[in-house]
Motif scaffolding. Structure first.
Motif, mmCIF file in Angstrom:
data_model
loop_
_atom_site.group_PDB
_atom_site.id
_atom_site.type_symbol
_atom_site.label_atom_id
_atom_site.label_comp_id
_atom_site.label_asym_id
_atom_site.label_seq_id
_atom_site.Cartn_x
_atom_site.Cartn_y
_atom_site.Cartn_z
ATOM 1 N N ASN A 374 0.811 -1.264 -0.022
ATOM 2 C CA ASN A 374 -0.162 0.024 0.185
ATOM 3 C C ASN A 374 0.929 1.351 0.169
ATOM 4 O OD1 ASN A 374 -1.999 -2.106 1.901
ATOM 5 N ND2 ASN A 374 -2.780 -1.103 0.089
ATOM 6 N N LEU A 375 2.017 1.060 -0.410
ATOM 7 C CA LEU A 375 3.046 2.214 -0.592
ATOM 8 C C LEU A 375 3.256 1.943 -2.188
ATOM 9 C CD1 LEU A 375 5.438 2.246 2.347
ATOM 10 C CD2 LEU A 375 3.355 3.592 2.166
ATOM 11 N N CYS A 424 -4.740 2.398 6.378
ATOM 12 C CA CYS A 424 -4.365 2.205 7.654
ATOM 13 C C CYS A 424 -3.115 1.157 7.750
ATOM 14 C CB CYS A 424 -5.644 1.527 8.391
ATOM 15 S SG CYS A 424 -5.368 1.337 10.034
ATOM 16 N N ALA A 425 -3.242 0.089 6.736
ATOM 17 C CA ALA A 425 -2.275 -0.701 6.721
ATOM 18 C C ALA A 425 -0.797 -0.080 6.405
ATOM 19 C CB ALA A 425 -2.624 -1.648 5.765
ATOM 20 N N ALA A 426 -0.859 0.779 5.330
ATOM 21 C CA ALA A 426 0.130 1.550 4.854
ATOM 22 C C ALA A 426 0.914 2.580 6.175
ATOM 23 C CB ALA A 426 0.091 2.518 3.612
ATOM 24 N N GLY A 444 -5.256 13.682 -1.893
ATOM 25 C CA GLY A 444 -4.117 13.936 -3.085
ATOM 26 C C GLY A 444 -2.929 13.171 -3.154
ATOM 27 N N ASN A 445 -2.680 12.684 -1.849
ATOM 28 C CA ASN A 445 -1.173 11.921 -1.890
ATOM 29 C C ASN A 445 -1.656 10.282 -1.594
ATOM 30 O OD1 ASN A 445 0.705 13.802 -2.073
ATOM 31 N ND2 ASN A 445 0.416 14.349 0.072
ATOM 32 N N ILE A 446 -3.046 9.936 -1.922
ATOM 33 C CA ILE A 446 -3.355 8.432 -2.011
ATOM 34 C C ILE A 446 -3.760 8.131 -3.420
ATOM 35 C CG2 ILE A 446 -5.166 7.041 -1.105
ATOM 36 C CD1 ILE A 446 -5.451 8.973 1.408
ATOM 37 N N ILE A 456 -0.237 5.217 -0.847
ATOM 38 C CA ILE A 456 0.139 6.251 -0.500
ATOM 39 C C ILE A 456 1.497 6.723 -0.867
ATOM 40 C CG2 ILE A 456 -1.328 6.270 1.551
ATOM 41 C CD1 ILE A 456 0.979 6.198 3.349
ATOM 42 N N THR A 457 1.702 8.001 -1.134
ATOM 43 C CA THR A 457 3.003 8.582 -1.946
ATOM 44 C C THR A 457 3.346 9.618 -0.823
ATOM 45 O OG1 THR A 457 4.054 9.284 -3.793
ATOM 46 C CG2 THR A 457 1.786 9.747 -3.387
ATOM 47 N N ASN A 458 4.514 10.343 -1.193
ATOM 48 C CA ASN A 458 4.871 11.554 -0.603
ATOM 49 C C ASN A 458 5.050 11.551 0.929
ATOM 50 O OD1 ASN A 458 5.175 12.961 -3.191
ATOM 51 N ND2 ASN A 458 3.068 13.441 -3.275
ATOM 52 N N PHE A 459 5.494 10.433 1.232
ATOM 53 C CA PHE A 459 5.323 10.276 2.896
ATOM 54 C C PHE A 459 6.903 10.735 3.469
ATOM 55 C CE2 PHE A 459 6.086 6.231 0.866
ATOM 56 C CZ PHE A 459 7.444 5.785 1.048
ATOM 57 N N GLY A 460 6.918 11.348 4.528
ATOM 58 C CA GLY A 460 8.224 11.484 5.130
ATOM 59 C C GLY A 460 8.764 12.987 4.748
ATOM 60 N N LEU A 461 8.017 13.899 3.912
ATOM 61 C CA LEU A 461 8.755 14.754 3.102
ATOM 62 C C LEU A 461 8.410 15.968 3.885
ATOM 63 C CD1 LEU A 461 8.398 13.708 -0.658
ATOM 64 C CD2 LEU A 461 10.319 13.506 1.082
#
Length: 649
Positions: A374-375, A424-426, A444-446, A456-461
């Motif tokens: 899920n990433l 939730c899993a991601a 917008g980031n899912i 999901i994307t753009n995590f931790g930025l």
């Protein structure tokens, strides 16, 4: 006050003088400030600028015509009467004085000399020029008066009813002598002031009383120990010399100012070129460093638990070819995270992302170590272009789906519940395995794949959470709050900022059905109510009271997803079971994986199938590029998810 001495008596003028202009509305705020801050007698002073007439074209005035100069003085007198009226309304005694002079600043300085003024209030600038925090004089005449006024004069400069700057006078420099010859045959009021006419202009009074005005007939200023009495002709001569020197000085100042402005422009241009050079140099260094790190990881650290560090590297030429030289029509997104293009790379559809330079290395590190169904999957990088190549997800973002106008293809409520579980899993994976906070979780980031599985994307930025109710550092609790907002969006299809309050009100009123998104189909009210309560608990303003994703949120969503899938299975019949998520399928055998393993290309395969493939070749089944190692790593997380799915089906 009077001082007893062998010499003439010394008189200090304690009246308050307020310099005003022709615009009553402009100067009224200055006068009002003086009335509020001082008591006693007031004198309204004004510099009248006479009309300049060309002698060769000077008109003649008959008995019935009026001289323009006289008309101008009458108009000025009427204007000064308006200021006197303001003082009368404040029950303050005031009289008016004026001098005729072309230069207003010099006229005020002359009035200070004539009347031995020790207290002066005047404008610092036009009221419309006032701004908050203003502490400097901006008017040329104010600067001139501040520089040339007699040192004994205290000046308060006001703008728009605010004190901007003040200059305290030194009364030790002030001495005013009234000679006996002047006092003969004239009466002097309580301040010892007398009416005079200036050699530079006329001084007038509006007083109709019998007492003598406060104009000074004979004034001698002493500066230090020296006292001079200069004749009128010598004063004029000295004034002309000073004026000539001042003109020379001002000319030199203008030349210097022009040179300084040219130098400033050149410096700015040089600075811009230097910044561009440094930026390009840093971009080049970052690309080289990132390339070195990736190569080092691929060769010296092949033991990552899920094959995290094995990614392909692409050249700038390959990216240009994949995007038709970055054709604008292939642009998927332009936003705060950079530019993303759709491309065809080695016969595979990909999303090529060019992030902001400051985020490139960080995003590479996060994406290579965070592998989860899920990433969004990172396929490769291009250090030369500072680009990342991700899998392409054909159904776009969740924001795209929720905002779509075509109601024939909206997400069903069952699909929305599965999306909630995917997200939730991601988040659980990021929080538990890597300690990563997403920081900007929103629709917008899912992203959604062909089967509407969420990634999901753009995590931790992000340096701070975008949807936290209060400003603060990144935390898992801020992600939970953002997750609650996403649940509310999926329930209602709306994007209001106060959606949690609206949802709570509808729940309390027993009117949840009116708030649910009708494009999702006929909601199960039981599941919608359960999901609404879960969303509101995630949006709790107190971060300590938000639920834990693993122990409190995931069990609820997993149970709801199971119900949805069971319902779909029941409707379709035993001969037509629901389809498994595509990431459960082995790319080689096209069957559900029993023992998923990750290869060096970053893709997951059935262990037996990938071993059979690698027994005769060392290239990736997906990219057809050589693999840096033939080692395989078990994907335990995906294996558990597949087993759970199989148990439910």
């Amino acid at each position: 006050m009077m001082e007893d001495s062998d010499g003439p008596d010394t008189v200090v003028n304690n009246r308050v003088y307020v310099a005003v202009g022709r615009d009553v509305r402009e100067s009224k705020s200055t006068l009002s400030w003086a009335l509020e801050n001082f008591g006693g007698d007031f004198r309204i002073i004004h510099v009248h600028r006479p009309h300049r007439l060309n002698p060769s074209t000077r008109p003649s005035y008959g008995s019935g015509s009026r001289n323009p100069q006289e008309l101008a003085r009458q108009e000025m007198d009427s204007i000064l009467d308006e200021y006197i009226h303001v003082c009368n309304q404040a029950e303050v005694r005031a009289e008016k004085r004026f001098i005729e002079m072309l230069d207003i600043g010099r006229g005020i300085v002359e009035l200070i000399e004539q009347h031995a003024i020790t207290k002066l209030v005047m404008g610092a600038a036009a009221d419309r020029r006032h701004f908050e925090g203003m502490t400097q004089l901006t008017s040329k005449k104010a600067k001139f008066v501040n520089q040339h006024a007699h040192p004994s004069c205290s000046i308060w400069f006001v703008c728009n009813g605010h004190l901007i700057y003040s200059s305290e006078g030194d009364l030790d420099t002030f001495h005013m002598d009234i000679t006996p010859s002047v006092l003969q045959g004239s009466s002097v009021d309580e301040s010892g002031l007398q009416n005079v006419r200036s050699p530079f202009g006329s001084v007038h009074s509006s007083s109709n009383s019998s007492e003598v005005e406060d104009d000074l007939a004979s004034v001698r200023y002493e500066r230090g120990e020296r006292s001079n009495c200069i004749s009128e002709s010598n004063s004029m001569r000295a004034y002309g010399m000073l004026k000539a020197l001042e003109d020379i000085y001002n000319g030199q100042l203008r030349v210097r100012k022009d040179l300084e402005e040219s130098l400033a422009i050149e410096k700015e241009a040089f600075k811009e070129l230097k910044n561009q050079y440094e930026e390009l140099e840093m971009l080049y260094d970052d690309a080289l460093k990132a390339n070195s790190e990736l190569l080092a990881n691929q060769t010296s650290e092949p033991s990552s638990a899920h094959g995290q560090n094995f990614i392909s590297e692409f050249s700038w030429y390959e990216l240009e070819e994949a995007t038709h030289s970055f054709d604008p029509s292939l642009k998927i997104e332009v936003g705060e995270y950079g530019r993303t293009y759709k491309g065809l790379l080695h016969h595979m559809q990909v999303a090529i992302k060019i992030p902001h330079r400051c985020n490139y290395r960080k995003e590479v590190q996060l994406a290579t170590k965070s592998r989860h169904p899920n990433l969004v999957t990172l396929i490769g990088v291009s250090p030369v272009a500072s680009a990342l190549i991700y899998e392409y997800l054909p159904n776009g973002s969740l924001e795209d789906q929720l905002s779509a106008r075509d109601t024939s293809n909206h997400l069903s409520w069952q699909t929305r519940i599965r999306i909630c579980a995917d997200i939730c899993a991601a988040l659980m994976f990021l929080h538990s395995y890597h300690g990563i906070v997403h920081g900007d979780l929103k629709p917008g980031n899912i992203l959604l794949d062909s089967n509407f599985a969420a990634k999901i994307t753009n995590f931790g930025l992000h340096s701070a959470p975008s949807h936290s109710p209060t400003a603060g550092e990144l935390s898992f609790a801020s992600d939970v709050y953002s997750f609650g907002n996403v649940l509310l969006r999926l329930l209602t299809g709306r994007s209001a900022l106060d959606l949690d309050e609206v949802m709570q009100n509808e729940l309390d009123a027993g009117n949840l059905g009116a708030l649910l998104d009708p494009t999702a189909g006929h909601w199960s009210l039981e599941q919608a109510t359960e999901l609404a309560h879960l969303a509101l608990s995630c949006c709790n303003i107190d971060s300590d009271n938000r639920p834990d994703l693993g122990t409190q949120v995931w069990p609820v969503l997993e149970r709801m997803r199971t119900r949805c899938e069971a319902s779909s299975y029941s409707r379709s019949g035993p001969e037509e079971p629901s389809q498994p998520p595509h990431h459960f399928i082995c790319p080689i055998s096209c069957e559900i994986m029993q023992d998923p393993h990750v290869a060096a290309d970053g893709f997951t395969y059935e262990a037996s199938e990938i071993r059979r493939w690698l027994s005769s070749r060392n290239a990736s089944p997906m990219t057809n590029r050589p693999l840096s190692t033939l080692d395989l790593f078990p994907n335990q997380t995906l294996r558990s998810m597949i087993q759970e799915w199989l148990q439910n089906h």
